[in-house]
Design a protein around this motif. Structure first.
Motif, mmCIF file in Angstrom:
data_model
loop_
_atom_site.group_PDB
_atom_site.id
_atom_site.type_symbol
_atom_site.label_atom_id
_atom_site.label_comp_id
_atom_site.label_asym_id
_atom_site.label_seq_id
_atom_site.Cartn_x
_atom_site.Cartn_y
_atom_site.Cartn_z
ATOM 1 N N ILE A 39 43.541 73.782 -10.045
ATOM 2 C CA ILE A 39 44.017 75.232 -9.942
ATOM 3 C C ILE A 39 43.365 76.143 -9.207
ATOM 4 O O ILE A 39 43.586 76.808 -8.243
ATOM 5 C CB ILE A 39 44.419 75.498 -11.470
ATOM 6 C CG1 ILE A 39 45.531 74.701 -12.120
ATOM 7 C CG2 ILE A 39 44.829 76.942 -11.407
ATOM 8 C CD1 ILE A 39 45.895 75.027 -13.865
ATOM 9 N N VAL A 40 41.965 76.067 -9.621
ATOM 10 C CA VAL A 40 40.990 77.127 -8.912
ATOM 11 C C VAL A 40 41.150 76.790 -7.346
ATOM 12 O O VAL A 40 41.213 77.702 -6.553
ATOM 13 C CB VAL A 40 39.762 76.858 -9.523
ATOM 14 C CG1 VAL A 40 38.505 77.672 -8.566
ATOM 15 C CG2 VAL A 40 39.532 77.514 -10.981
ATOM 16 N N ILE B 34 44.205 78.023 -6.155
ATOM 17 C CA ILE B 34 44.145 79.472 -5.892
ATOM 18 C C ILE B 34 43.533 79.916 -4.784
ATOM 19 O O ILE B 34 43.807 80.888 -3.820
ATOM 20 C CB ILE B 34 43.844 80.011 -7.053
ATOM 21 C CG1 ILE B 34 44.834 80.134 -8.248
ATOM 22 C CG2 ILE B 34 43.427 81.572 -6.795
ATOM 23 C CD1 ILE B 34 44.585 80.302 -9.604
ATOM 24 N N LEU B 35 42.175 79.212 -4.490
ATOM 25 C CA LEU B 35 41.373 79.678 -3.554
ATOM 26 C C LEU B 35 41.982 79.383 -2.088
ATOM 27 O O LEU B 35 41.760 79.990 -1.081
ATOM 28 C CB LEU B 35 40.061 79.084 -3.751
ATOM 29 C CG LEU B 35 38.935 79.719 -4.853
ATOM 30 C CD1 LEU B 35 38.010 78.903 -4.903
ATOM 31 C CD2 LEU B 35 38.791 81.286 -4.629
ATOM 32 N N ALA C 97 44.414 81.860 -1.047
ATOM 33 C CA ALA C 97 43.769 83.006 -0.777
ATOM 34 C C ALA C 97 43.243 82.807 0.580
ATOM 35 O O ALA C 97 43.265 83.580 1.391
ATOM 36 C CB ALA C 97 42.554 83.425 -1.878
ATOM 37 N N ARG D 156 46.010 82.903 3.114
ATOM 38 C CA ARG D 156 46.554 84.213 3.285
ATOM 39 C C ARG D 156 45.481 85.211 4.160
ATOM 40 O O ARG D 156 45.778 85.933 5.061
ATOM 41 C CB ARG D 156 46.566 84.937 1.950
ATOM 42 C CG ARG D 156 47.218 86.436 1.837
ATOM 43 C CD ARG D 156 48.541 86.440 2.276
ATOM 44 N NE ARG D 156 48.760 87.901 2.355
ATOM 45 C CZ ARG D 156 49.365 88.521 3.550
ATOM 46 N NH1 ARG D 156 49.418 87.779 4.429
ATOM 47 N NH2 ARG D 156 49.518 90.007 3.419
ATOM 48 N N ALA D 157 44.278 85.018 3.838
ATOM 49 C CA ALA D 157 43.199 85.738 4.475
ATOM 50 C C ALA D 157 43.270 85.435 6.203
ATOM 51 O O ALA D 157 43.267 86.245 6.855
ATOM 52 C CB ALA D 157 41.875 85.249 4.046
ATOM 53 N N ILE E 116 46.127 87.016 7.740
ATOM 54 C CA ILE E 116 45.720 88.441 7.933
ATOM 55 C C ILE E 116 44.919 88.838 9.239
ATOM 56 O O ILE E 116 45.457 89.492 10.014
ATOM 57 C CB ILE E 116 45.303 89.077 6.846
ATOM 58 C CG1 ILE E 116 46.177 89.348 5.540
ATOM 59 C CG2 ILE E 116 44.550 90.288 7.077
ATOM 60 C CD1 ILE E 116 45.709 89.670 4.178
ATOM 61 N N ILE F 294 40.671 80.319 -14.182
ATOM 62 C CA ILE F 294 41.757 80.726 -13.242
ATOM 63 C C ILE F 294 41.643 82.132 -13.087
ATOM 64 O O ILE F 294 41.841 82.671 -12.108
ATOM 65 C CB ILE F 294 43.018 80.576 -14.032
ATOM 66 C CG1 ILE F 294 43.755 78.944 -14.020
ATOM 67 C CG2 ILE F 294 44.373 81.337 -13.326
ATOM 68 C CD1 ILE F 294 44.824 78.737 -14.732
ATOM 69 N N ALA G 115 39.003 82.567 -10.546
ATOM 70 C CA ALA G 115 39.520 82.125 -9.223
ATOM 71 C C ALA G 115 40.321 83.179 -8.828
ATOM 72 O O ALA G 115 40.162 83.574 -7.238
ATOM 73 C CB ALA G 115 40.173 80.835 -9.247
ATOM 74 N N GLU G 116 41.252 83.926 -9.511
ATOM 75 C CA GLU G 116 41.902 84.866 -9.121
ATOM 76 C C GLU G 116 41.319 86.155 -8.501
ATOM 77 O O GLU G 116 41.493 86.813 -7.345
ATOM 78 C CB GLU G 116 43.070 85.439 -10.150
ATOM 79 C CG GLU G 116 44.187 84.377 -9.885
ATOM 80 C CD GLU G 116 45.298 84.821 -11.321
ATOM 81 O OE1 GLU G 116 45.159 85.558 -11.977
ATOM 82 O OE2 GLU G 116 46.392 83.965 -11.027
ATOM 83 N N GLU H 82 38.396 85.979 -7.411
ATOM 84 C CA GLU H 82 37.541 85.473 -5.873
ATOM 85 C C GLU H 82 38.729 85.381 -5.020
ATOM 86 O O GLU H 82 38.360 86.032 -3.566
ATOM 87 C CB GLU H 82 37.103 84.123 -6.167
ATOM 88 C CG GLU H 82 36.481 83.381 -5.066
ATOM 89 C CD GLU H 82 35.308 84.049 -4.443
ATOM 90 O OE1 GLU H 82 34.628 84.827 -5.482
ATOM 91 O OE2 GLU H 82 34.718 83.897 -3.440
ATOM 92 N N ALA H 83 40.040 85.088 -5.128
ATOM 93 C CA ALA H 83 40.921 85.125 -4.154
ATOM 94 C C ALA H 83 41.379 86.567 -3.792
ATOM 95 O O ALA H 83 41.493 86.796 -2.821
ATOM 96 C CB ALA H 83 42.473 84.448 -4.833
ATOM 97 N N ILE I 257 38.611 87.298 -1.531
ATOM 98 C CA ILE I 257 38.916 86.939 0.087
ATOM 99 C C ILE I 257 39.853 87.912 0.763
ATOM 100 O O ILE I 257 39.529 88.183 1.794
ATOM 101 C CB ILE I 257 39.327 85.506 -0.230
ATOM 102 C CG1 ILE I 257 38.027 84.576 -0.566
ATOM 103 C CG2 ILE I 257 39.651 85.120 1.203
ATOM 104 C CD1 ILE I 257 38.110 83.416 -1.164
ATOM 105 N N ILE I 258 40.862 88.230 -0.048
ATOM 106 C CA ILE I 258 41.945 88.724 0.741
ATOM 107 C C ILE I 258 41.621 90.190 1.338
ATOM 108 O O ILE I 258 41.809 90.633 2.166
ATOM 109 C CB ILE I 258 43.381 88.672 -0.116
ATOM 110 C CG1 ILE I 258 43.745 87.271 -0.088
ATOM 111 C CG2 ILE I 258 44.428 89.541 0.404
ATOM 112 C CD1 ILE I 258 44.953 87.170 -1.113
ATOM 113 N N GLU J 20 38.627 91.246 1.574
ATOM 114 C CA GLU J 20 37.667 91.013 2.874
ATOM 115 C C GLU J 20 38.545 90.884 3.946
ATOM 116 O O GLU J 20 38.118 91.392 5.331
ATOM 117 C CB GLU J 20 36.730 89.897 2.665
ATOM 118 C CG GLU J 20 35.456 90.478 1.811
ATOM 119 C CD GLU J 20 34.636 89.128 1.506
ATOM 120 O OE1 GLU J 20 33.577 89.408 0.496
ATOM 121 O OE2 GLU J 20 34.890 88.229 1.847
#
Lengths: 213, 103
Positions: free
Chosen positions: A16-17, A20-21, A24, A27-28, A31, B8, B11-12, B14-15, B18-19, B21
């Motif tokens: 899951i982690v 999620i990463l 992200a 998405r980054a 962007i 979780i 992780a969120e 951290e996510a 990341i976004i 940044e």
């Protein structure tokens, strides 16, 4: 919780982690890509604008340069025409000054080819005829008084009674013939003849002086 | 299960970082591009413009005036040659022609 169950939970959470990463990071990256695309568009648009500015400035500079050239050329042509016009004008003035001098020399009896007395006789007769008078008075230069007396005598021999006026006229030469009552005059002076000649023939003289150049 | 929730949440966090940044970097990229765009336009406004007009007008002007002076000299030369004989002719016409008289 058994040992097997603990291992299973750790594996699930790791997955899951990661997911999620991963989302992200995606998405980054999206962007960043979007920003780079937008930045590229901004720079390209600026370059197009810069080219347009330069083209416009260059066109304006060239137009101004062409106008400046046209102005300078036009001024040079005006100056050139002025130089030629002034030269012609000087030469024409010199020409008529010489004619004037020559007429004065003739009136002063300094030109061997000309008999001033005969000229005065001819002009006086002409005047008397045009006035239709058998009796006239002659007027001329102060220094022509004696000569006019002779002319009057010669007119008498031709049937015209002539006398010389006490008054004189400031002319190069020639005579003014008038009737006894001074009601009518006939000007037959060198000055008048030259003036009339010049009015009628100046353009022709200019042509003859300068033709072929 | 609490360990999973905790993982979780971490992780969120951290996510989100990341976004954030990435968004900050995107903002910086756009600002730099806008600065560069301004510089490009300013440069276009201030760069000296070279005009490719090949005509040497100063030389042409000198030539026009010199040609006129040469022509004026030619007028002088020709007129001087003709003047004396023309004076004789005109004097004769003035004295003998039909120019006399006004009453």
């Amino acid at each position: 919780m058994s040992g097997e169950e603990v291992v299973s939970v750790d594996r699930d959470s790791e997955a899951i982690v990661r997911a999620i990463l991963k989302m992200a990071e995606d998405r980054a990256n999206a962007i960043r890509r979007e920003a780079e695309k937008r930045a590229k568009e901004i720079i390209e648009s600026a370059r197009r604008e810069a080219e347009e500015i330069l083209r416009s400035r260059r066109e304006r500079a060239e137009r101004e340069m062409r106008e400046e050239i046209a102005r300078k050329r036009s001024a040079a042509e005006v100056e050139a025409n002025h130089v030629i016009l002034m030269t012609k004008s000087d030469l024409l003035r010199e020409f008529f000054r010489k004619v004037h001098e020559k007429l004065a020399a003739i009136a002063d009896g300094q030109e061997p080819g000309w008999n001033y007395e005969e000229i005065l006789v001819k002009y006086s007769l002409e005047g008397a005829n045009i006035l239709g008078e058998k009796e006239v008075v002659l007027m001329g230069r102060e220094k022509d008084r004696a000569l006019l007396e002779k002319v009057a005598k010669r007119l008498g021999e031709k049937g015209i009674k002539a006398s010389v006026d006490e008054r004189t006229v400031p002319v190069i030469g020639g005579v003014v013939v008038r009737d006894n009552r001074d009601e009518r005059r006939y000007y037959n002076t060198f000055d008048g003849r030259l003036r009339a000649y010049r009015e009628a023939k100046e353009i022709e003289i200019i042509g003859r002086l300068f033709e072929g150049v | 299960m609490p360990r999973l929730v905790e993982a979780i949440m971490e992780a969120e966090k951290e996510a989100a970082k990341i976004i954030q940044e990435a968004e900050e970097e995107a903002k910086r990229i756009i600002e730099e591009a806008e600065e560069e765009a301004k510089r490009i336009i300013e440069e276009a406004k201030n760069t000296p413009v070279e005009v490719s007009v090949m005509e040497d007008i100063e030389k042409e002007v000198r030539e026009i005036v010199n040609r006129a002076r040469a022509k004026a000299e030619e007028f002088r030369r020709v007129a001087s040659e003709r003047m004396d004989s023309l004076v004789e002719e005109v004097v004769r016409e003035v004295l003998e022609g039909e120019w006399g008289g006004s009453s």
